[in-house]
Each structure stands twice: as C-alpha cells, then as structure tokens.
Scaffold this active site. Structure first.
Site, PDB file in Angstrom:
ATOM      1  N   ASN A 102       0.806  -1.235   0.000  1.00 38.54           N
ATOM      2  CA  ASN A 102       0.000   0.000   0.000  1.00 38.54           C
ATOM      3  C   ASN A 102       0.832   1.276   0.000  1.00 38.54           C
ATOM      4  O   ASN A 102       0.473   2.246  -0.650  1.00 38.54           O
ATOM      5  CB  ASN A 102      -1.030  -0.027   1.135  1.00 38.54           C
ATOM      6  CG  ASN A 102      -0.408  -0.075   2.500  1.00 38.54           C
ATOM      7  OD1 ASN A 102       0.688  -0.610   2.675  1.00 38.54           O
ATOM      8  ND2 ASN A 102      -1.084   0.500   3.474  1.00 38.54           N
ATOM      9  N   GLY A 178       2.196  -5.164   7.506  1.00 36.62           N
ATOM     10  CA  GLY A 178       1.244  -5.895   6.680  1.00 36.62           C
ATOM     11  C   GLY A 178       0.033  -6.282   7.502  1.00 36.62           C
ATOM     12  O   GLY A 178      -0.309  -5.616   8.476  1.00 36.62           O
ATOM     13  N   SER A 179      -0.572  -7.378   7.134  1.00 37.38           N
ATOM     14  CA  SER A 179      -1.814  -7.783   7.777  1.00 37.38           C
ATOM     15  C   SER A 179      -1.550  -8.346   9.177  1.00 37.38           C
ATOM     16  O   SER A 179      -0.477  -8.896   9.448  1.00 37.38           O
ATOM     17  CB  SER A 179      -2.514  -8.840   6.927  1.00 37.38           C
ATOM     18  OG  SER A 179      -1.681  -9.972   6.786  1.00 37.38           O
ATOM     19  N   THR A 180      -2.544  -8.236  10.035  1.00 37.91           N
ATOM     20  CA  THR A 180      -2.432  -8.774  11.392  1.00 37.91           C
ATOM     21  C   THR A 180      -2.259 -10.294  11.340  1.00 37.91           C
ATOM     22  O   THR A 180      -1.492 -10.869  12.117  1.00 37.91           O
ATOM     23  CB  THR A 180      -3.665  -8.371  12.214  1.00 37.91           C
ATOM     24  OG1 THR A 180      -3.666  -6.929  12.320  1.00 37.91           O
ATOM     25  CG2 THR A 180      -3.642  -8.945  13.611  1.00 37.91           C
ATOM     26  N   GLY A 183       1.309 -11.036  10.423  1.00 39.45           N
ATOM     27  CA  GLY A 183       2.153 -10.533  11.510  1.00 39.45           C
ATOM     28  C   GLY A 183       2.211 -11.500  12.685  1.00 39.45           C
ATOM     29  O   GLY A 183       3.274 -11.718  13.279  1.00 39.45           O
ATOM     30  N   GLU A 200       3.953  -3.656  12.295  1.00 41.86           N
ATOM     31  CA  GLU A 200       2.982  -2.589  12.002  1.00 41.86           C
ATOM     32  C   GLU A 200       1.852  -3.258  11.243  1.00 41.86           C
ATOM     33  O   GLU A 200       2.034  -3.693  10.113  1.00 41.86           O
ATOM     34  CB  GLU A 200       3.620  -1.487  11.132  1.00 41.86           C
ATOM     35  CG  GLU A 200       4.785  -0.761  11.761  1.00 41.86           C
ATOM     36  CD  GLU A 200       4.386   0.208  12.873  1.00 41.86           C
ATOM     37  OE1 GLU A 200       3.186   0.344  13.173  1.00 41.86           O
ATOM     38  OE2 GLU A 200       5.296   0.807  13.465  1.00 41.86           O
ATOM     39  N   CYS A 234      -3.412   1.919   6.447  1.00 40.18           N
ATOM     40  CA  CYS A 234      -3.671   1.324   7.760  1.00 40.18           C
ATOM     41  C   CYS A 234      -4.182   2.354   8.759  1.00 40.18           C
ATOM     42  O   CYS A 234      -4.801   1.995   9.750  1.00 40.18           O
ATOM     43  CB  CYS A 234      -2.418   0.653   8.284  1.00 40.18           C
ATOM     44  SG  CYS A 234      -0.964   1.688   8.116  1.00 40.18           S
ATOM     45  N   GLU A 403       8.102   2.800  15.326  1.00 38.83           N
ATOM     46  CA  GLU A 403       9.042   3.206  14.284  1.00 38.83           C
ATOM     47  C   GLU A 403       9.069   4.721  14.231  1.00 38.83           C
ATOM     48  O   GLU A 403       8.245   5.398  14.841  1.00 38.83           O
ATOM     49  CB  GLU A 403       8.600   2.630  12.934  1.00 38.83           C
ATOM     50  CG  GLU A 403       8.650   1.109  12.903  1.00 38.83           C
ATOM     51  CD  GLU A 403       8.435   0.550  11.507  1.00 38.83           C
ATOM     52  OE1 GLU A 403       9.433   0.326  10.809  1.00 38.83           O
ATOM     53  OE2 GLU A 403       7.278   0.360  11.125  1.00 38.83           O
TER      54      GLU A 403
HETATM   55  P1  NAD Z   1       0.288  -9.135   3.889  1.00 42.45           P
HETATM   56  O1  NAD Z   1       0.414  -9.340   5.347  1.00 42.45           O
HETATM   57  O2  NAD Z   1      -0.370 -10.169   3.107  1.00 42.45           O
HETATM   58  O3  NAD Z   1       1.728  -8.922   3.235  1.00 42.45           O
HETATM   59  C1  NAD Z   1       2.685  -8.010   3.737  1.00 42.45           C
HETATM   60  C2  NAD Z   1       4.061  -8.493   3.356  1.00 42.45           C
HETATM   61  O4  NAD Z   1       4.326  -9.720   4.013  1.00 42.45           O
HETATM   62  C3  NAD Z   1       4.250  -8.767   1.865  1.00 42.45           C
HETATM   63  O5  NAD Z   1       5.547  -8.406   1.483  1.00 42.45           O
HETATM   64  C4  NAD Z   1       4.095 -10.276   1.792  1.00 42.45           C
HETATM   65  O6  NAD Z   1       4.754 -10.844   0.689  1.00 42.45           O
HETATM   66  C5  NAD Z   1       4.719 -10.702   3.085  1.00 42.45           C
HETATM   67  N1  NAD Z   1       4.274 -11.999   3.579  1.00 42.45           N
HETATM   68  C6  NAD Z   1       3.070 -12.611   3.379  1.00 42.45           C
HETATM   69  N2  NAD Z   1       3.047 -13.822   3.968  1.00 42.45           N
HETATM   70  C7  NAD Z   1       4.256 -13.992   4.565  1.00 42.45           C
HETATM   71  C8  NAD Z   1       4.842 -15.038   5.333  1.00 42.45           C
HETATM   72  N3  NAD Z   1       4.173 -16.159   5.604  1.00 42.45           N
HETATM   73  N4  NAD Z   1       6.107 -14.875   5.782  1.00 42.45           N
HETATM   74  C9  NAD Z   1       6.785 -13.747   5.535  1.00 42.45           C
HETATM   75  N5  NAD Z   1       6.296 -12.725   4.805  1.00 42.45           N
HETATM   76  C10 NAD Z   1       5.034 -12.832   4.331  1.00 42.45           C
HETATM   77  O7  NAD Z   1      -0.423  -7.736   3.754  1.00 42.45           O
HETATM   78  P2  NAD Z   1      -0.732  -6.957   2.391  1.00 42.45           P
HETATM   79  O8  NAD Z   1      -1.910  -7.601   1.764  1.00 42.45           O
HETATM   80  O9  NAD Z   1       0.488  -6.883   1.590  1.00 42.45           O
HETATM   81  O10 NAD Z   1      -1.026  -5.488   2.974  1.00 42.45           O
HETATM   82  C11 NAD Z   1      -2.248  -5.076   3.499  1.00 42.45           C
HETATM   83  C12 NAD Z   1      -2.221  -5.086   5.026  1.00 42.45           C
HETATM   84  O11 NAD Z   1      -1.109  -4.380   5.565  1.00 42.45           O
HETATM   85  C13 NAD Z   1      -3.419  -4.415   5.652  1.00 42.45           C
HETATM   86  O12 NAD Z   1      -4.013  -5.269   6.594  1.00 42.45           O
HETATM   87  C14 NAD Z   1      -2.868  -3.165   6.320  1.00 42.45           C
HETATM   88  O13 NAD Z   1      -3.563  -2.719   7.443  1.00 42.45           O
HETATM   89  C15 NAD Z   1      -1.506  -3.556   6.680  1.00 42.45           C
HETATM   90  N6  NAD Z   1      -0.641  -2.368   6.797  1.00 42.45           N
HETATM   91  C16 NAD Z   1      -0.268  -1.930   8.045  1.00 42.45           C
HETATM   92  C17 NAD Z   1       0.531  -0.806   8.190  1.00 42.45           C
HETATM   93  C18 NAD Z   1       0.957  -0.303   9.518  1.00 42.45           C
HETATM   94  O14 NAD Z   1       1.879   0.486   9.576  1.00 42.45           O
HETATM   95  N7  NAD Z   1       0.384  -0.720  10.609  1.00 42.45           N
HETATM   96  C19 NAD Z   1       0.954  -0.132   7.059  1.00 42.45           C
HETATM   97  C20 NAD Z   1       0.562  -0.605   5.818  1.00 42.45           C
HETATM   98  C21 NAD Z   1      -0.225  -1.727   5.711  1.00 42.45           C
END
Ligand code: NAD
Ligand code: MN
Length: 424
Positions: A102, A178-180, A183, A200, A234, A403
């Site tokens: 994003n 990324g996603s909860t 994470g 995050e 987010c 961060e």
């Molecule tokens: P995602 O969690 O699917 O992916 C994020 C990253 O993690 C990508 O690079 C992905 O390739 C990697 N990833 C996926 N599975 C993995 C695994 N098993 N092991 C290691 N790495 C892995 O999320 P997304 O679809 O890319 O992004 C959207 C989400 O990110 C939303 O839920 C959003 O809220 C969150 N987000 C949070 C913040 C914040 O600062 N809190 C900022 C931006 C986005």
C-alpha cells in the site's frame, strides 16, 4: 545474508561521519529521482501522482533524518562505585524488512534508513505486487556509493522469500508491515529464536466528531481521511463516530464533500483518488458493502481498472463486518453516539489501535479523549499524516514496537552495559 553480514561488519567499523555522509548522498540521489520513482509507483500501484511524489520525497527525508542520527547515537555514563559504567548502542547485524504494497516506498524507508544509520545491513522484501520502486532504490543506493550488499532487495512471495528471512538464523531482526494475520505468524516464528521483531499491522481507526466541534471543518476533512490512497491505508479513519445531536447536520455537510472527491486518472494533478491496486482487493472491498446497507456514494470511472467509488455507509450496526473489520478500500461507516463515555467505548471496541482523530472545541475533552482512546497515533481537530520525526505504531493487535521519531535508530540497536574498574 552472508554477503550482507560481511558488508555490515565493515559498515559498522567505518567512521560515523563517513556513514552519515554516504546516507546524505543516498538522500541526494533519491531527491534527483523523485519524479522517476513517483511515476514508477503510479504505474505499479495506481497511486495519484501527487501522493507518489510525496512518497518518494519521504524516502529522501527519512535518509536525511537518519543520517543526522549517526553521530548522535550515544550511550550513557551511569554513576557507580569503584569504576565507571557506560552503555553502547550496538548494531544488531542484518535486518529483514518485509513491506506491504500500500505504501511501498515510505514503509521500506521507515526500516531501511534508521537501520542503516544505526550500523546495520538491510535486506528488503517488497510485496509481490510492488517490487519496482524497491529495486530502483537499491540501484540508487549503489549509485550514491552505499557499499555493495549492505542494502539488498529480495523480491518474491511472502511464504517463500519473506519466510526465508524470518527463518534465517543470520537475520537478527524482522521489521514487518502488513496484515495482522501474517504478523502473528511471523511473531510466532521469531519467538523460536527470540528474534527481534517490530510489527505494524492493521487498523480500524475512529474519527470522533463531538457536537461542539467546528462541524464544517470536521466534515470537510473527513472524506480524504479515509479516501487517501483509495482507503488502502492502515491509518484510514474508517469509523466516523458522530454525537447524536450533531449527526444530521454532519451528514448534510459530509455527503456532498464525499461526492465532490475527484476520482480518476492518477496522472492528473487534480485527481484526489485513483483505483484500487488489484482485482483481489476490489472484490474484497465489494464484499463488505452489501445491498442492505444505506450509503452515500461518490463517483468513479467506468470501464477498465479496479475502480470503487468513495462510499459512506450510514445504515450499519457497530457489529457489522463493514464497521468492525479492516476493509482497506474507500469505505467508511458513520455511527452515532450519545456522550463522551459512549464515544470512547465505541472507539475502543476493536482489536485494533493504530490511529484516530477527534474533533471538539473543548480542550479538556480533547485531552481526556486523547488519553482514553487506546491507539498509538491520535490527532485533534485534524487528521495528521505520519511524520518521520514523531513515533508511530499500534496498540493492541495493530502492532508491536514503534518506528520513526526521535528513537528510530535505537530500535535497530542492542544496549550493551560495560563496567570498568578503576581499582585494578
Ligand atoms: P500481507 O500481510 O499479506 O503482506 C505483507 C508483506 O508480508 C508482503 O511483502 C508479503 O509478501 C509478506 N508476507 C506474506 N506472507 C508472509 C509469510 N508467511 N512470511 C513472511 N512474509 C510474508 O499484507 P498486504 O496484503 O500486503 O497489505 C495489506 C495489510 O497491511 C493491511 O491489513 C494493512 O492494514 C496492513 N498495513 C499496516 C501498516 C501499519 O503500519 N500498521 C501499514 C501498511 C499496511
Ligand atoms: Mn496479502
């Protein structure tokens, strides 16, 4: 990882002024490529050109900010009997930064810049859908004279390339955005090695409008607080909580403001909102706004592209998925509340706790509610965006660690305490 570790040892041993100078050079080279990087982000992620320029500029600013910290990363001297006691802030080693799609550039830089400044090497795993700006930044780093292998980009899928960094014993810390759901998996895997981790994650942030607020200002600001980056943010303020006595008036003001948002060609300077990133994301957003919900809708282009109009859902219950779950699209719900106590309760009725805003002219209330809402980043009478020099991160399931801000570099160090006897 082995190459990064070797580069890191040399980097950590270099004079602080030299490391700072190289980071400032990297910032200058990024500055010279802001337009190129911005256009890359428009073509890859559909960001509006105005946003994309800001994002590339944010990378430059983060590198400048972090460069200023290299020579200020001081330990402490602590009074003891029989000697002196000092602390050192030592680099961790190789840092794995796993970024989402994003905000590919800013989020990469939030990890990259302070980690390098604190003496670490970085391996960046960009999201599957957005590797291009990350790869270009790595080329620009080399052009600026950043040592080879110190900053590497490893594109690939999460469960292969991302997981390899999480599992690798030579990676000292994972910085994940990324996603909860993902994470939590990463945190569990890191636990196995007690690997350091910053998370995050998602958000469902409230925008609380009290009846004593400047309603015109609150209504004018509300649309872009959840529509920026097509809601793929987010921090998006997607739960608009309005005091009941001002509810009708607020809706009267906010509906035309939502409809007036310019949705269209991301390359047009006047465009405020572009498309969603992918078909998958479009289908996901559609699934939340069911036909039984009443909604105010803005406009979106017809035809090819992953378009979804700005949407304000007015008929949802607080328990509906659209009011509870992170949609990650241009959709917000409006919900009424009676008094301050109920506003706080509704604001906190979520597993998330990333951001939030509140609108009131009462300074006491502004402070009380700011303290009562369990979220890491709040703004009063505004929707402040993330600033690189103030701390950022989530409460509850929105994240772990912080961060940016004055302590950004410290998150990439280990504190070592050394006692030196003066009696030997
Ligand atoms: P995602 O969690 O699917 O992916 C994020 C990253 O993690 C990508 O690079 C992905 O390739 C990697 N990833 C996926 N599975 C993995 C695994 N098993 N092991 C290691 N790495 C892995 O999320 P997304 O679809 O890319 O992004 C959207 C989400 O990110 C939303 O839920 C959003 O809220 C969150 N987000 C949070 C913040 C914040 O600062 N809190 C900022 C931006 C986005
Ligand atoms: Mn994903």
């Amino acid at each position: 990882v082995a190459r990064a570790a070797a580069a890191q040892r040399a980097w950590a041993a270099a004079a602080p002024a030299d490391r700072a100078r190289l980071l400032r050079r990297f910032a200058a080279v990024v500055d010279g490529h802001v337009e190129e990087l911005a256009l890359l982000e428009v073509s890859e992620a559909g960001h509006t050109i105005g946003n994309a320029r800001w994002e590339a500029g944010n990378v430059r600013d983060l590198l400048e900010f972090a460069a200023g910290g290299v020579e200020r990363l001081s330990g402490r001297q602590i009074p003891v009997a029989g000697g002196i006691d000092v602390t050192f802030l030592e680099p961790l080693g190789v840092i794995g930064v796993i970024a989402p799609w994003n905000f590919p550039m800013p989020i990469a830089a939030w990890g990259l810049a302070p980690a390098l400044a604190a003496g670490n090497a970085v391996i960046l795993k960009p999201a599957e859908t957005t590797p291009l700006t990350a790869l270009r930044l790595a080329e620009l780093a080399l052009e600026a004279g950043i040592p080879e292998h110190l900053f590497q980009v490893l594109p690939g899928h999460g469960d292969t390339a991302g997981d390899a960094l999480v599992e690798h014993p030579g990676v000292a810390k994972i910085v994940f955005t990324g996603s909860t759901r993902v994470g939590k998996q990463i945190m569990a895997k890191c636990a196995d090695r007690v690997k350091r981790v910053t998370l995050e994650l998602g958000g469902k942030s409230p925008n609380i409008v009290f009846a004593d607020a400047d309603l015109e200002a609150a209504a004018a600001a509300a649309p872009m607080s959840f529509l920026d980056n097509s809601g793929q943010d987010c921090c998006a303020r997607t739960r608009i909580l309005v005091q009941r006595s001002a509810y009708d008036r607020f809706l009267e003001l906010v509906a035309p403001a939502v409809q007036a948002v310019a949705v269209g060609d991301p390359l047009d300077d006047k465009t405020q909102m572009g498309p969603l990133i992918s078909r998958v994301q479009l289908d996901r957003v559609r699934s939340f706004v069911t036909d039984d919900l009443t909604a105010v809708r803005g406009s979106a282009p017809e035809g090819p592209g992953f378009w979804y109009p700005p949407t304000l859902v007015t008929g949802a219950a607080p328990t509906d998925p659209v009011a509870r779950e992170e949609v990650f699209g241009p959709v917000a719900v409006v919900l009424p509340f009676e008094d301050e106590e109920e506003a706080v309760r509704l604001a906190n009725a979520t597993e998330y706790g990333l951001s939030g805003s509140l609108w009131t002219r009462d300074i006491g209330r502004a402070l009380r509610v700011s303290r009562a809402v369990a979220a890491g980043n709040l703004s009063v009478n505004s929707h402040s965006s993330v600033r690189y020099w103030t701390p950022f991160g989530g409460y509850k399931q929105s994240g772990l660690g912080r961060e940016l801000g004055p302590d950004a570099l410290t998150a990439f160090t280990e504190t070592k305490n050394v006692f030196i006897s003066t009696e030997a």
